[in-house]
Design a protein around this motif. Structure first.
Motif, PDB file in Angstrom:
ATOM      1  N   CYS A 193    -129.196-131.924  44.005  1.00 12.41           N
ATOM      2  CA  CYS A 193    -128.401-132.606  45.031  1.00 12.41           C
ATOM      3  C   CYS A 193    -128.061-133.953  44.439  1.00 12.41           C
ATOM      4  CB  CYS A 193    -129.205-132.686  46.328  1.00 12.41           C
ATOM      5  SG  CYS A 193    -128.345-133.500  47.668  1.00 12.41           S
ATOM      6  N   HIS A 194    -128.649-135.041  44.935  1.00  5.21           N
ATOM      7  CA  HIS A 194    -128.462-136.353  44.307  1.00  5.21           C
ATOM      8  C   HIS A 194    -129.358-136.458  43.087  1.00  5.21           C
ATOM      9  CE1 HIS A 194    -127.070-136.829  48.402  1.00  5.21           C
ATOM     10  NE2 HIS A 194    -126.277-137.767  47.940  1.00  5.21           N
ATOM     11  N   CYS A 226    -133.983-132.338  48.619  1.00 13.81           N
ATOM     12  CA  CYS A 226    -133.578-133.339  47.633  1.00 13.81           C
ATOM     13  C   CYS A 226    -134.577-134.502  47.637  1.00 13.81           C
ATOM     14  CB  CYS A 226    -132.182-133.841  47.963  1.00 13.81           C
ATOM     15  SG  CYS A 226    -131.628-135.188  46.928  1.00 13.81           S
ATOM     16  N   CYS A 264    -132.206-137.920  48.815  1.00 19.00           N
ATOM     17  CA  CYS A 264    -131.720-138.088  50.185  1.00 19.00           C
ATOM     18  C   CYS A 264    -132.489-137.252  51.207  1.00 19.00           C
ATOM     19  CB  CYS A 264    -130.231-137.761  50.252  1.00 19.00           C
ATOM     20  SG  CYS A 264    -129.872-136.006  50.008  1.00 19.00           S
TER      21      CYS A 264
HETATM   22 ZN   LIG Z   1    -129.495-135.488  47.861  1.00 16.00          ZN
END
Ligand SMILES: [Zn+2]
Length: 58
Positions: free
Chosen positions: A19-20, A7, A10
């Motif tokens: 992911c984020h 990711c 993060c």
């Molecule tokens: Zn993430």
């Protein structure tokens, strides 16, 4: 063999496409954070959750 991604936000290592934010295949270094509160590496990388992380994500 499954290619692991990391990711961009993060730095968590994952098999997911998202992911984020977007996850990328170009990453280097692998760390497993077991104890974020006590880990200097985790603090430096801004990691506060247990998990697998990449050190460098492009
Ligand atoms: Zn993430």
């Amino acid at each position: 063999m499954i290619k692991l991604r990391a990711c961009r936000v993060c730095k968590r290592v994952t098999e997911e496409q998202k992911c984020h934010g977007d996850t990328v295949l170009e990453w280097k270094g692998y760390i497993y954070i077991l104890n974020p509160e006590k880990s200097i590496i985790a603090k430096k990388a801004g990691i506060n959750q247990v998990g697998e992380y990449a050190i460098k994500v492009r």
